[in-house]
Scaffold this motif. Sequence first.
Motif, PDB file in Angstrom:
ATOM      1  N   LYS A 134       0.833  -1.205   0.000  1.00  0.00           N
ATOM      2  CA  LYS A 134       0.000   0.000   0.000  1.00  0.00           C
ATOM      3  C   LYS A 134       0.866   1.254   0.000  1.00  0.00           C
ATOM      4  O   LYS A 134       2.013   1.254   0.473  1.00  0.00           O
ATOM      5  CB  LYS A 134      -0.943   0.009   1.187  1.00  0.00           C
ATOM      6  CG  LYS A 134      -0.262   0.105   2.547  1.00  0.00           C
ATOM      7  CD  LYS A 134      -1.307   0.138   3.666  1.00  0.00           C
ATOM      8  CE  LYS A 134      -0.626   0.279   5.038  1.00  0.00           C
ATOM      9  NZ  LYS A 134      -1.613   0.345   6.132  1.00  0.00           N
ATOM     10  N   ARG A 184      -0.823   8.524   1.541  1.00  0.00           N
ATOM     11  CA  ARG A 184      -0.527   9.930   1.223  1.00  0.00           C
ATOM     12  C   ARG A 184       0.245  10.585   2.363  1.00  0.00           C
ATOM     13  O   ARG A 184      -0.047  10.370   3.542  1.00  0.00           O
ATOM     14  CB  ARG A 184      -1.838  10.692   0.999  1.00  0.00           C
ATOM     15  CG  ARG A 184      -1.660  11.978   0.201  1.00  0.00           C
ATOM     16  CD  ARG A 184      -1.400  11.635  -1.251  1.00  0.00           C
ATOM     17  NE  ARG A 184      -1.347  12.799  -2.103  1.00  0.00           N
ATOM     18  CZ  ARG A 184      -0.258  13.468  -2.449  1.00  0.00           C
ATOM     19  NH1 ARG A 184       0.913  13.131  -1.944  1.00  0.00           N
ATOM     20  NH2 ARG A 184      -0.302  14.450  -3.297  1.00  0.00           N
ATOM     21  N   TRP A 212       4.178   9.954  -1.187  1.00  0.00           N
ATOM     22  CA  TRP A 212       3.532   8.760  -0.665  1.00  0.00           C
ATOM     23  C   TRP A 212       4.528   7.947   0.148  1.00  0.00           C
ATOM     24  O   TRP A 212       5.722   7.972  -0.122  1.00  0.00           O
ATOM     25  CB  TRP A 212       3.008   7.908  -1.827  1.00  0.00           C
ATOM     26  CG  TRP A 212       2.013   8.629  -2.678  1.00  0.00           C
ATOM     27  CD1 TRP A 212       2.291   9.555  -3.654  1.00  0.00           C
ATOM     28  CD2 TRP A 212       0.596   8.520  -2.605  1.00  0.00           C
ATOM     29  NE1 TRP A 212       1.127  10.021  -4.193  1.00  0.00           N
ATOM     30  CE2 TRP A 212       0.070   9.402  -3.578  1.00  0.00           C
ATOM     31  CE3 TRP A 212      -0.282   7.754  -1.843  1.00  0.00           C
ATOM     32  CZ2 TRP A 212      -1.302   9.538  -3.793  1.00  0.00           C
ATOM     33  CZ3 TRP A 212      -1.649   7.890  -2.042  1.00  0.00           C
ATOM     34  CH2 TRP A 212      -2.149   8.772  -3.006  1.00  0.00           C
ATOM     35  N   THR A 264      -3.715   2.330  -3.255  1.00  0.00           N
ATOM     36  CA  THR A 264      -3.796   3.709  -2.750  1.00  0.00           C
ATOM     37  C   THR A 264      -5.187   3.995  -2.184  1.00  0.00           C
ATOM     38  O   THR A 264      -5.464   5.109  -1.749  1.00  0.00           O
ATOM     39  CB  THR A 264      -3.461   4.718  -3.860  1.00  0.00           C
ATOM     40  OG1 THR A 264      -4.134   4.361  -5.074  1.00  0.00           O
ATOM     41  CG2 THR A 264      -1.961   4.728  -4.132  1.00  0.00           C
ATOM     42  N   SER A 300      -2.413   1.985  -7.893  1.00  0.00           N
ATOM     43  CA  SER A 300      -1.595   2.984  -8.573  1.00  0.00           C
ATOM     44  C   SER A 300      -0.187   2.417  -8.768  1.00  0.00           C
ATOM     45  O   SER A 300       0.187   1.427  -8.133  1.00  0.00           O
ATOM     46  CB  SER A 300      -1.521   4.279  -7.753  1.00  0.00           C
ATOM     47  OG  SER A 300      -2.834   4.769  -7.459  1.00  0.00           O
ATOM     48  N   ILE A 345      -3.275   8.417 -10.199  1.00  0.00           N
ATOM     49  CA  ILE A 345      -3.619   7.693  -8.983  1.00  0.00           C
ATOM     50  C   ILE A 345      -4.986   7.024  -9.186  1.00  0.00           C
ATOM     51  O   ILE A 345      -5.946   7.650  -9.631  1.00  0.00           O
ATOM     52  CB  ILE A 345      -3.658   8.643  -7.762  1.00  0.00           C
ATOM     53  CG1 ILE A 345      -2.254   9.149  -7.436  1.00  0.00           C
ATOM     54  CG2 ILE A 345      -4.274   7.949  -6.553  1.00  0.00           C
ATOM     55  CD1 ILE A 345      -1.286   8.056  -6.994  1.00  0.00           C
TER      56      ILE A 345
END
Length: 381
Positions: free
Chosen positions: A146, A149, A154, A178, A191, A235
């Motif tokens: 994963k 943000r 990220w 994401t 993403s 994204i």
Amino acid sequence: MTPCDLNAQDAELAELRASVRCFLTDDREQHGWVPAVDAWLAGWDEEFSQRLGAAGFTGVTIPQQYGGRGLSHLHRYVVTEELLAAGAPVAAHWIADRQVAPALITYGTEDQRARLLPRIAAGSFYSAIGMSEHGAGSDLAAVKTKATRTDGGWLLSGTKVWTSGAHHAHQVVVLARTEPADPKRRHAGFSQFLVSCDRPGVLIEPIILMSGAHHFNEVTFDQVFVADADVLGDIGNGWHQVTAELSFERSGPERILSTAPLLLAVVRALQNGGVSDDRTLSDVGDLLAHLISLRQLSFSVARTLNDGRDASNRAALVKDLGTQFEAESVRVAAQLLEGQCTPPDIDTMLRTAWLHKPMFTLRGGTNEVLRGLVARGMGLR
């Protein structure tokens, strides 16, 4: 003549094919590399890749403004066939040229293209692909890596396995979630990220084959910061991007020609030894007929990709049928050599082929899973 006018026997492609053969003959004589089975996985030779780039045979489809030749996927197909048939050591640039360059051209930012495409065209940029995971091999919708943000980018966490060449590569293209998983929309919320292998938090550990060879890796990402500038595409669009990317991975000549150097050497050895009994001729004929049929299918996918159309179903079919042929060709080659006095180079290729044989139908998605994809695409499930 436009790329769409080209076919597998076109004079323009024949001229390109002849120039690649001349390069390979001269380069082998000068540098002494030995033809090998499965060289697109095992033949890591950065100097060869750079010589190939200098000759204009990497980055064939990359636009001229980024250092490529701006030619079609059909031109690249011809180059690829010749490299594989020769057993040339192409592994270093292979993934970057085959998958990453088309992805950058289609989805990348101008900064990403300007930064990476000239190096790919020069044969001097090496990339790995981070897709498969423990519990999420061919079923990429089960990926758990994963990206969360944070300011300016990220934080990436998770583990990828069977990551070819990561221990040599400059970067890994990582598929990550994401958004939280949604059972009703399994393919949503993914993403892609361009992750430099030297980033803090990236750990690359070897997966060693029975032969002792090191091609695959387990790559762990522990809160690795990835800047927004290194997001590939949009994204949330990762599944669509990966599906398109896998069409390039699954449909190319490498899915039918991994054992080509061995088969060519076996046929030459039988010819030189005057072996021409009915069984031998029948076996060689069967191999050739099978190969010609698969090549027609594979080339048709290259034409579809060249036209910008979806080829995911037929690409999966090429991978399934092609890798079955590769695995079977090892058995047939061994059978043809029974009772023959074979040169050491053929013995070496045959041993390598036996060791790599179980991998042919696994990498790029297991054939059993791909058959399900093909069936769904045909409306059968």
